[in-house]
Design a protein around this motif. Structure first.
Motif, short mmCIF file in Angstrom:
data_model
loop_
_atom_site.label_atom_id
_atom_site.label_comp_id
_atom_site.label_asym_id
_atom_site.label_seq_id
_atom_site.Cartn_x
_atom_site.Cartn_y
_atom_site.Cartn_z
N LEU A 42 -26.00 -33.16 2.26
CA LEU A 42 -25.06 -32.05 2.27
C LEU A 42 -23.82 -32.46 1.49
CD1 LEU A 42 -25.28 -30.92 6.01
CD2 LEU A 42 -26.39 -29.87 4.04
N TRP A 43 -23.41 -31.57 0.60
CA TRP A 43 -22.24 -31.87 -0.21
C TRP A 43 -21.06 -31.04 0.28
CZ3 TRP A 43 -20.81 -35.56 -3.36
CH2 TRP A 43 -19.68 -35.38 -4.15
N ASN A 44 -19.96 -31.67 0.50
CA ASN A 44 -18.76 -30.98 0.95
C ASN A 44 -17.99 -30.49 -0.28
OD1 ASN A 44 -16.48 -30.02 2.13
ND2 ASN A 44 -15.90 -31.93 3.14
N TYR A 45 -18.20 -29.21 -0.61
CA TYR A 45 -17.57 -28.66 -1.81
C TYR A 45 -16.06 -28.52 -1.67
CZ TYR A 45 -22.23 -27.62 -3.54
OH TYR A 45 -23.52 -27.73 -3.98
N THR A 46 -15.58 -28.50 -0.45
CA THR A 46 -14.14 -28.36 -0.27
C THR A 46 -13.38 -29.56 -0.81
OG1 THR A 46 -14.25 -29.32 1.96
CG2 THR A 46 -14.46 -26.93 1.77
N LEU A 47 -14.10 -30.67 -1.04
CA LEU A 47 -13.44 -31.85 -1.60
C LEU A 47 -12.96 -31.59 -3.02
CD1 LEU A 47 -15.87 -34.65 -0.35
CD2 LEU A 47 -13.66 -34.02 0.62
N GLU A 48 -13.61 -30.61 -3.70
CA GLU A 48 -13.25 -30.32 -5.08
C GLU A 48 -12.16 -29.26 -5.17
OE1 GLU A 48 -16.82 -29.19 -7.01
OE2 GLU A 48 -17.84 -31.09 -6.66
N ILE A 49 -11.78 -28.67 -4.06
CA ILE A 49 -10.81 -27.59 -4.07
C ILE A 49 -9.39 -28.14 -4.05
CG2 ILE A 49 -9.96 -25.59 -2.78
CD1 ILE A 49 -12.75 -25.20 -1.70
N ASN A 50 -8.55 -27.51 -4.81
CA ASN A 50 -7.14 -27.86 -4.79
C ASN A 50 -6.57 -27.42 -3.44
OD1 ASN A 50 -4.23 -27.62 -5.07
ND2 ASN A 50 -4.55 -27.88 -7.27
N GLN A 51 -6.32 -28.37 -2.57
CA GLN A 51 -5.91 -28.06 -1.21
C GLN A 51 -4.56 -27.36 -1.14
OE1 GLN A 51 -7.86 -28.38 1.48
NE2 GLN A 51 -9.47 -29.11 0.09
N ASP A 52 -3.70 -27.64 -2.09
CA ASP A 52 -2.39 -26.99 -2.12
C ASP A 52 -2.55 -25.50 -2.41
OD1 ASP A 52 0.54 -26.97 -2.16
OD2 ASP A 52 0.31 -26.58 -4.31
N LYS A 53 -3.40 -25.17 -3.38
CA LYS A 53 -3.66 -23.77 -3.70
C LYS A 53 -4.36 -23.07 -2.53
CE LYS A 53 -4.01 -24.15 -8.75
NZ LYS A 53 -4.89 -23.93 -9.93
N LEU A 54 -5.32 -23.78 -1.93
CA LEU A 54 -6.07 -23.19 -0.82
C LEU A 54 -5.15 -22.84 0.35
CD1 LEU A 54 -8.78 -22.40 0.40
CD2 LEU A 54 -9.04 -24.75 1.21
N SER A 55 -4.23 -23.71 0.66
CA SER A 55 -3.30 -23.44 1.77
C SER A 55 -2.41 -22.25 1.45
CB SER A 55 -2.46 -24.69 2.06
OG SER A 55 -1.66 -25.03 0.94
N GLN A 56 -2.00 -22.11 0.19
CA GLN A 56 -1.18 -20.96 -0.21
C GLN A 56 -1.97 -19.66 -0.09
OE1 GLN A 56 1.39 -21.46 -3.81
NE2 GLN A 56 0.46 -23.49 -3.94
N VAL A 57 -3.23 -19.69 -0.54
CA VAL A 57 -4.07 -18.49 -0.47
C VAL A 57 -4.31 -18.08 0.98
CG1 VAL A 57 -6.40 -17.62 -0.90
CG2 VAL A 57 -5.18 -18.84 -2.70
N LYS A 58 -4.64 -19.05 1.82
CA LYS A 58 -4.87 -18.76 3.23
C LYS A 58 -3.63 -18.16 3.89
CE LYS A 58 -8.58 -21.98 4.45
NZ LYS A 58 -8.97 -23.12 5.31
#
Length: 233
Positions: A42-58
């Motif tokens: 299983l590959w954790n695709y969230t590792l490739e996500i820009n966490q700063d952008k993700l937190s702003q979007v959420k």
């Protein structure tokens, strides 16, 4: 006691010989089976996500469930989710949140639905329209979605029937008349877009027009329906 000490006992004669098998000679070469590392990978695709952008979007989507968001926040949301699909999959937009986002930020709901239309589970979002109140916002959003996605004709027909039933079940007269006008305009708009065929729901439309004949905009719909009735010989 002295007699016991005087005994000369040879302990060696009581020793037991243990049988030990001859060990196999093992090769020093290390054989690695790469396949064992691929089982249930299983590959954790969230590792490739820009966490700063993700937190702003959420944060923006969460705010969109509570109140209207600013133009700057809209531009940020549109920019991030239009260019990074991995953010879209993890942004926190769910079918449960759709009704309240439609109410608070209809344009955001439209944007998000268009963005996720090709993702698995999109049907769940479409089913929400059959579970929530029919309002001006939901009708406008549905019409815009059809313009972008070309939803199946059967789905359009079912939703029109749902809108008619919803109008019939409203108890408060003023609220009912207001929604009837919105639904009448919506049905005419869908017909002009050739989204459905009137003959498929002719009876329901006739009953709707007769029931609310005194409401403005219904007369226009009634003329449209009459024009589609089969001609008698």
């Amino acid at each position: 006691m002295d007699k016991i000490k005087s005994l000369n006992i040879d302990c060696a004669q009581y020793q037991t010989d243990y049988i030990r098998p001859i060990p196999n000679i093992v090769s020093s070469e290390f054989l690695c089976n790469d396949n064992i590392f691929m089982i249930n990978l299983l590959w954790n695709y969230t590792l490739e996500i820009n966490q700063d952008k993700l937190s702003q979007v959420k944060e923006i989507i969460q705010k969109a469930c509570i109140t209207g968001i600013s133009d700057q926040e809209k531009r940020l949301l549109f920019d991030y989710l239009s260019n990074e699909k991995d953010l879209l999959k993890n942004c926190g937009f769910t079918s449960q949140r759709l009704p309240i986002i439609i109410d608070k930020n209809n344009d955001i709901a439209h944007f998000l639905l268009i963005q996720i239309c090709n993702l698995d589970g999109f049907e769940e979002f479409l089913e929400v329209f059959f579970q929530i109140e029919v309002t001006q916002n939901t009708l406008e959003l549905f019409a815009h979605l059809y313009g972008k996605l070309k939803l199946p004709q059967e789905y359009i027909t079912q939703y029109i029937n749902y809108c008619i039933d919803f109008c019939n079940n409203i108890k408060e007269k003023q609220q009912q008349n207001k929604l009837v006008r919105f639904v009448s305009v919506f049905i005419q708009q869908m017909f002009k877009l050739k989204a459905f065929t009137i003959k498929d729901i002719l009876t329901d439309l006739q009953a709707f027009c007769i029931e609310f004949s005194k409401v403005s905009d219904v007369s226009k719909l009634f003329k449209l329906v009459k024009g589609q009735e089969p001609q008698t010989q």
